[in-house]
Write a protein that holds these residues in place. Structure first.
Motif, PDB file in Angstrom:
ATOM      1  N   ASP A 167      75.078-127.625  10.464  1.00  0.00           N
ATOM      2  CA  ASP A 167      76.507-127.624  10.151  1.00  0.00           C
ATOM      3  C   ASP A 167      76.724-127.422   8.654  1.00  0.00           C
ATOM      4  O   ASP A 167      77.613-126.679   8.238  1.00  0.00           O
ATOM      5  CB  ASP A 167      77.165-128.939  10.602  1.00  0.00           C
ATOM      6  CG  ASP A 167      77.083-129.120  12.113  1.00  0.00           C
ATOM      7  OD1 ASP A 167      76.602-128.196  12.796  1.00  0.00           O
ATOM      8  OD2 ASP A 167      77.494-130.189  12.597  1.00  0.00           O
ATOM      9  N   TYR A 168      75.892-128.069   7.847  1.00  0.00           N
ATOM     10  CA  TYR A 168      76.046-127.914   6.396  1.00  0.00           C
ATOM     11  C   TYR A 168      75.767-126.469   5.976  1.00  0.00           C
ATOM     12  O   TYR A 168      76.554-125.869   5.235  1.00  0.00           O
ATOM     13  CB  TYR A 168      75.121-128.879   5.646  1.00  0.00           C
ATOM     14  CG  TYR A 168      75.281-128.768   4.150  1.00  0.00           C
ATOM     15  CD1 TYR A 168      76.451-129.193   3.530  1.00  0.00           C
ATOM     16  CD2 TYR A 168      74.274-128.213   3.365  1.00  0.00           C
ATOM     17  CE1 TYR A 168      76.619-129.059   2.161  1.00  0.00           C
ATOM     18  CE2 TYR A 168      74.427-128.086   1.997  1.00  0.00           C
ATOM     19  CZ  TYR A 168      75.605-128.508   1.397  1.00  0.00           C
ATOM     20  OH  TYR A 168      75.769-128.364   0.040  1.00  0.00           O
ATOM     21  N   PRO A 196      72.083-130.578   9.330  1.00  0.00           N
ATOM     22  CA  PRO A 196      71.716-129.452   8.449  1.00  0.00           C
ATOM     23  C   PRO A 196      72.300-128.114   8.918  1.00  0.00           C
ATOM     24  O   PRO A 196      72.752-127.320   8.096  1.00  0.00           O
ATOM     25  CB  PRO A 196      70.185-129.445   8.509  1.00  0.00           C
ATOM     26  CG  PRO A 196      69.822-130.869   8.835  1.00  0.00           C
ATOM     27  CD  PRO A 196      70.897-131.361   9.752  1.00  0.00           C
ATOM     28  N   SER A 224      81.474-130.262  14.060  1.00  0.00           N
ATOM     29  CA  SER A 224      80.689-130.094  12.844  1.00  0.00           C
ATOM     30  C   SER A 224      80.723-131.321  11.946  1.00  0.00           C
ATOM     31  O   SER A 224      81.783-131.794  11.554  1.00  0.00           O
ATOM     32  CB  SER A 224      81.241-128.892  12.072  1.00  0.00           C
ATOM     33  OG  SER A 224      80.618-128.807  10.806  1.00  0.00           O
ATOM     34  N   ILE A 266      83.334-133.314   2.394  1.00  0.00           N
ATOM     35  CA  ILE A 266      82.204-133.859   3.161  1.00  0.00           C
ATOM     36  C   ILE A 266      82.025-135.311   2.739  1.00  0.00           C
ATOM     37  O   ILE A 266      81.670-135.602   1.599  1.00  0.00           O
ATOM     38  CB  ILE A 266      80.923-133.028   2.917  1.00  0.00           C
ATOM     39  CG1 ILE A 266      81.172-131.576   3.352  1.00  0.00           C
ATOM     40  CG2 ILE A 266      79.734-133.639   3.659  1.00  0.00           C
ATOM     41  CD1 ILE A 266      80.033-130.624   3.050  1.00  0.00           C
ATOM     42  N   ALA A 287      72.102-134.440   5.159  1.00  0.00           N
ATOM     43  CA  ALA A 287      71.944-133.024   5.486  1.00  0.00           C
ATOM     44  C   ALA A 287      71.992-132.126   4.240  1.00  0.00           C
ATOM     45  O   ALA A 287      71.087-131.304   4.045  1.00  0.00           O
ATOM     46  CB  ALA A 287      72.975-132.595   6.527  1.00  0.00           C
ATOM     47  N   PRO A 288      73.005-132.293   3.366  1.00  0.00           N
ATOM     48  CA  PRO A 288      72.996-131.496   2.131  1.00  0.00           C
ATOM     49  C   PRO A 288      71.707-131.714   1.319  1.00  0.00           C
ATOM     50  O   PRO A 288      71.139-130.759   0.769  1.00  0.00           O
ATOM     51  CB  PRO A 288      74.219-132.018   1.362  1.00  0.00           C
ATOM     52  CG  PRO A 288      75.145-132.518   2.428  1.00  0.00           C
ATOM     53  CD  PRO A 288      74.248-133.060   3.513  1.00  0.00           C
ATOM     54  N   PRO A 297      78.860-131.866   8.603  1.00  0.00           N
ATOM     55  CA  PRO A 297      77.960-131.332   7.575  1.00  0.00           C
ATOM     56  C   PRO A 297      77.234-132.394   6.761  1.00  0.00           C
ATOM     57  O   PRO A 297      76.188-132.107   6.178  1.00  0.00           O
ATOM     58  CB  PRO A 297      78.881-130.494   6.680  1.00  0.00           C
ATOM     59  CG  PRO A 297      80.271-130.836   7.057  1.00  0.00           C
ATOM     60  CD  PRO A 297      80.250-131.416   8.427  1.00  0.00           C
ATOM     61  N   SER A 298      77.719-133.633   6.739  1.00  0.00           N
ATOM     62  CA  SER A 298      77.012-134.700   6.015  1.00  0.00           C
ATOM     63  C   SER A 298      75.677-135.035   6.664  1.00  0.00           C
ATOM     64  O   SER A 298      74.726-135.407   5.980  1.00  0.00           O
ATOM     65  CB  SER A 298      77.871-135.967   5.972  1.00  0.00           C
ATOM     66  OG  SER A 298      78.217-136.363   7.294  1.00  0.00           O
ATOM     67  N   LEU A 351      74.178-138.463   1.833  1.00  0.00           N
ATOM     68  CA  LEU A 351      74.546-137.144   2.364  1.00  0.00           C
ATOM     69  C   LEU A 351      73.226-136.469   2.743  1.00  0.00           C
ATOM     70  O   LEU A 351      72.722-135.586   2.043  1.00  0.00           O
ATOM     71  CB  LEU A 351      75.323-136.322   1.330  1.00  0.00           C
ATOM     72  CG  LEU A 351      76.767-136.772   1.043  1.00  0.00           C
ATOM     73  CD1 LEU A 351      77.351-135.988  -0.127  1.00  0.00           C
ATOM     74  CD2 LEU A 351      77.667-136.635   2.269  1.00  0.00           C
ATOM     75  N   MET A 377      78.691-123.928   4.326  1.00  0.00           N
ATOM     76  CA  MET A 377      78.446-123.314   3.013  1.00  0.00           C
ATOM     77  C   MET A 377      78.592-121.798   3.105  1.00  0.00           C
ATOM     78  O   MET A 377      79.213-121.156   2.265  1.00  0.00           O
ATOM     79  CB  MET A 377      77.039-123.660   2.490  1.00  0.00           C
ATOM     80  CG  MET A 377      76.839-125.103   2.129  1.00  0.00           C
ATOM     81  SD  MET A 377      78.287-125.858   1.400  1.00  0.00           S
ATOM     82  CE  MET A 377      77.937-125.814  -0.251  1.00  0.00           C
ATOM     83  N   THR A 380      84.345-132.317  10.035  1.00  0.00           N
ATOM     84  CA  THR A 380      85.186-131.545   9.098  1.00  0.00           C
ATOM     85  C   THR A 380      85.699-130.232   9.704  1.00  0.00           C
ATOM     86  O   THR A 380      86.533-129.564   9.107  1.00  0.00           O
ATOM     87  CB  THR A 380      84.429-131.190   7.803  1.00  0.00           C
ATOM     88  OG1 THR A 380      83.380-130.272   8.121  1.00  0.00           O
ATOM     89  CG2 THR A 380      83.843-132.425   7.124  1.00  0.00           C
TER      90      THR A 380
END
Ligand code: ZZB
Length: 260
Positions: A144-145, A142, A136, A169, A183-184, A138-139, A181, A149, A47
């Protein structure tokens, strides 16, 4: 460490970088940011792409029309891996401060975001690892997420447009324990609030990496439905065969420090 180095072609420069580049690199050149990754199968979920805002990168000429933006350390390593025209040589055209390239739009191979992704700042990028450029996802990452944010929350402070950090994401890997998902999920579970929570983030990375690698199933692309373990070498090969990536390996750090 055997990485995959991915070629993210510049589509539109940030104004500051454009001024610096003008006259130093031919107008018809192909210029690429080259992140090093261990997770080629996650490239569908890119992303944005991170640089260290305080790191000074070089623009290196790898062939007639192609140029790479990487750290000098990475360029030197690549010079002995057949990346440049002449073995051992890594001609630098100019320096480029990380801060100057923030906001540049690049094409990220395999990413669902076909219009391109932005170069954004990440304070925790290590100049001593990989190429100093980090794509990056982010999914599934961690770090990157937590970083996207933080960038979204404090866009003004970082001098970026909020939407640059807010690209959707997309779920790309399904796991039994952490959902699609991962990492989130883990970042929330471990109550990580900042990209500077390095200890917790290291723990999160370990958990997500293991779960994704051994239990994950790819949800998108040509290898949809396959286990991550099986898809990984296939995605890697596809990117290399398409000329969108190449193998990059790094000498063991411990060996260097011991002898030095
Ligand atoms: C995309 C990606 C997607 C990554 C993911 C991880 C994950 P390791 O195994 O500790 O060597 N990385 C690469 N270079 C740097 C740098 N200079 N500074 C900071 N981070 C860097 O870690 C390799 C990973 O560290 C690379 O793979 C890159 O991020 C990052 F879903 O690329 B990865 C759970 C991890 N998920």
């Amino acid at each position: 460490q055997e990485y995959l180095a991915l070629k993210l072609k510049v589509k539109e420069w940030a104004p500051e970088a454009e001024k610096l580049i003008k006259g130093n690199v031919p107008d018809d050149a192909n210029i690429y940011f080259v992140p090093a990754t261990m997770r080629p199968e996650t490239m569908y979920g890119q992303t944005c792409c991170f640089v260290g805002p305080k790191i000074v990168y070089g623009v290196y000429q790898v062939s007639d029309r192609d140029y790479f933006i990487i750290t000098e350390r990475a360029a030197r390593n690549m010079a002995y891996q057949g990346v440049f025209a002449e073995n051992g040589k890594f001609p630098k055209v100019m320096d480029l401060p990380g801060s100057s390239v923030i906001g540049t739009l690049v094409n990220a191979p395999l990413s669902a975001h076909k219009d391109g992704v932005r170069i954004l700042p990440m304070e925790t990028v290590l100049a001593t690892k990989g190429t100093g450029v980090v794509t990056s996802v982010p999914s599934d990452s961690p770090d990157d997420y937590a970083t996207v944010m933080d960038l979204s929350k404090k866009a003004e402070y970082y001098g970026i447009k909020k939407e640059w950090a807010g690209l959707e994401i997309i779920p790309i890997i399904k796991t039994p324990s952490y959902g699609d998902l991962a990492a989130p999920f883990i970042v929330k579970k471990l109550k990580i609030n900042s990209p500077r929570d390095v200890k917790l983030l290291a723990e999160a990375k370990e958990l997500v990496y293991k779960e994704g690698y051994y239990q994950g199933v790819i949800m998108v692309g040509d290898f949809k439905g396959e286990k991550v373990e099986d898809a990984k070498p296939k995605v890697r090969k596809q990117l290399i065969d398409n000329g969108e990536a190449f193998a990059y390996s790094e000498p063991e750090k411990s060996v260097i420090s011991r002898s030095g």
